[in-house]
Design an enzyme around this catalytic site. Sequence first.
Site, PDB file in Angstrom:
ATOM      1  N   HIS A   1      49.666  56.193  49.822  1.00  0.00           N
ATOM      2  CA  HIS A   1      48.278  56.641  50.109  1.00  0.00           C
ATOM      3  C   HIS A   1      48.233  58.154  49.936  1.00  0.00           C
ATOM      4  CE1 HIS A   1      44.448  56.287  52.709  1.00  0.00           C
ATOM      5  NE2 HIS A   1      44.505  57.535  52.240  1.00  0.00           N
TER       6      HIS A   1
ATOM      7  N   HIS B   1      45.957  61.692  48.324  1.00  0.00           N
ATOM      8  CA  HIS B   1      44.771  62.325  47.728  1.00  0.00           C
ATOM      9  C   HIS B   1      45.230  63.478  46.843  1.00  0.00           C
ATOM     10  CE1 HIS B   1      41.907  60.218  50.370  1.00  0.00           C
ATOM     11  NE2 HIS B   1      42.922  60.244  51.218  1.00  0.00           N
TER      12      HIS B   1
ATOM     13  N   ARG C   1      42.847  64.875  44.458  1.00  0.00           N
ATOM     14  CA  ARG C   1      41.645  65.630  44.039  1.00  0.00           C
ATOM     15  C   ARG C   1      41.592  65.791  42.520  1.00  0.00           C
ATOM     16  NH1 ARG C   1      40.406  64.420  49.122  1.00  0.00           N
ATOM     17  NH2 ARG C   1      41.056  65.928  50.680  1.00  0.00           N
TER      18      ARG C   1
ATOM     19  N   LYS D   1      40.060  50.598  46.943  1.00  0.00           N
ATOM     20  CA  LYS D   1      39.967  51.227  48.264  1.00  0.00           C
ATOM     21  C   LYS D   1      38.555  51.115  48.814  1.00  0.00           C
ATOM     22  CE  LYS D   1      40.951  53.896  51.789  1.00  0.00           C
ATOM     23  NZ  LYS D   1      41.259  55.315  51.743  1.00  0.00           N
TER      24      LYS D   1
ATOM     25  N   HIS E   1      39.923  51.869  54.649  1.00  0.00           N
ATOM     26  CA  HIS E   1      39.801  52.891  55.697  1.00  0.00           C
ATOM     27  C   HIS E   1      39.078  52.202  56.848  1.00  0.00           C
ATOM     28  CE1 HIS E   1      39.245  57.196  57.098  1.00  0.00           C
ATOM     29  NE2 HIS E   1      38.623  56.449  58.004  1.00  0.00           N
TER      30      HIS E   1
ATOM     31  N   HIS F   1      46.492  54.092  56.925  1.00  0.00           N
ATOM     32  CA  HIS F   1      46.744  55.137  57.923  1.00  0.00           C
ATOM     33  C   HIS F   1      46.412  54.682  59.347  1.00  0.00           C
ATOM     34  CE1 HIS F   1      42.503  55.665  57.115  1.00  0.00           C
ATOM     35  NE2 HIS F   1      42.696  56.337  56.002  1.00  0.00           N
TER      36      HIS F   1
ATOM     37  N   ASP G   1      48.687  59.994  53.263  1.00  0.00           N
ATOM     38  CA  ASP G   1      47.296  60.444  53.405  1.00  0.00           C
ATOM     39  C   ASP G   1      47.222  61.967  53.320  1.00  0.00           C
ATOM     40  OD1 ASP G   1      44.588  60.143  53.515  1.00  0.00           O
ATOM     41  OD2 ASP G   1      44.471  59.951  55.687  1.00  0.00           O
TER      42      ASP G   1
HETATM   43  O1  DOR Z   1      41.514  63.070  57.006  1.00  0.00           O
HETATM   44  C1  DOR Z   1      41.187  62.472  55.985  1.00  0.00           C
HETATM   45  N1  DOR Z   1      41.023  63.107  54.809  1.00  0.00           N
HETATM   46  N2  DOR Z   1      40.959  61.167  56.055  1.00  0.00           N
HETATM   47  C2  DOR Z   1      40.453  60.467  55.022  1.00  0.00           C
HETATM   48  O2  DOR Z   1      40.235  59.301  55.170  1.00  0.00           O
HETATM   49  C3  DOR Z   1      40.106  61.147  53.766  1.00  0.00           C
HETATM   50  C4  DOR Z   1      40.862  62.382  53.608  1.00  0.00           C
HETATM   51  C5  DOR Z   1      40.303  63.265  52.517  1.00  0.00           C
HETATM   52  O3  DOR Z   1      40.018  62.756  51.436  1.00  0.00           O
HETATM   53  O4  DOR Z   1      40.166  64.459  52.755  1.00  0.00           O
HETATM   54 ZN    ZN Z   2      43.113  58.906  52.718  1.00  0.00          ZN
END
Ligand code: DOR
Ligand code: ZN
Length: 335
Positions: free
Chosen positions: A12, A14, A16, A95, A134, A168, A240
């Site tokens: 999991h 991110h 960007r 997701k 989520h 998470h 995460d």
């Molecule tokens: O804290 C978080 N940040 N939880 C999420 O579910 C998304 C993530 C984000 O994309 O910044």
């Molecule tokens: Zn996430």
Amino acid sequence: MEITLNKPLDMHLHLRDNEMLKTVAPLSAKTFSSAIIMPNLVPPVTTIEDVISYKERIIEACGDESFDPLMTLFFKDDYSYDFLNSAKEHIFAIKLYPAGITTNSEGGVSTIDSETLKKTLEAMSELGIPLCVHGESDGFVMDREKEFVPIYEELATKFPNLKIIMEHITTKDSVEALERHSNLYATITLHHLLITLDDVAGGMLHPHLFCKPIAKRPEDRAALLKVALDAHPKVMFGSDSAPHPKHAKESCGCAAGVFTAPIALQVLVELFEKHDKLENLQKFISDNAQKIYNFKPCEKVVTLEKKSFIVPTSYNDVIPMYAGKEISWSIKSIS
Ligand code: DOR
Ligand code: ZN
């Protein structure tokens, strides 16, 4: 003292896009063999073209590091069987975000029940596409995950052939739900194994530890720690890791997300060593996920040594967890 981890996986993550992608992708690609890439871009990843082009940008941003991005689509309740059948070869999972519950989730689903989600979930079940969720309601912030557990249970019961990953997880209630349904699995982050709400807001406010779901109570953290340290076969590591620029975190209206990617392996080793459970880390960091998702990641062997390391205070304009602090394990070699 050393430990070698084979094919570390972040289930999991991110990454960007644009400049941020260029900053963070190489950091995960360095120490992880593969990762599930979350689709909450602006706009979200909802078409096959989006998936293919985002994957290309990730691979380009990783430079020479060998790294396999496992792509996801952003859940929509009107995806057709034919669309998903064509998407299947390009994606690893889908997701689902409740609308507005976290960063860039405004296009998520407003009503979450088996009837509303039937069209997409039936097709996913038939095609064998896992569902990552989520799981938070829009209730009181500390109760959001607990309130979502009945929804997980309804989906798990109505779609018994669908693999559902509770992303998470942060509560004892979620850990207990795992035992009740054979098709429920979970990812656990590094930060939720380490912190409680006290670390976020018990003293001075720590914006770099603010995330969704918010860190909970000591008994919740203890329940997570138990299944992670035992490498319970239904749990796997998913960082995460969610980078935001410094100004978006240190501001009035702090963005949710903890950036852990560059320190995740080192700190996990430290944690498992502290609890005398190092022998279970390989399962938590890779083997369980391979079995749950039934896949073979690309080769990467990471050796860590017990040698202190000062965490950088920032990576461009992103502040990592433990910025400027000393941790006791370092990456020694990667092959
Ligand atoms: O804290 C978080 N940040 N939880 C999420 O579910 C998304 C993530 C984000 O994309 O910044
Ligand atoms: Zn996430």
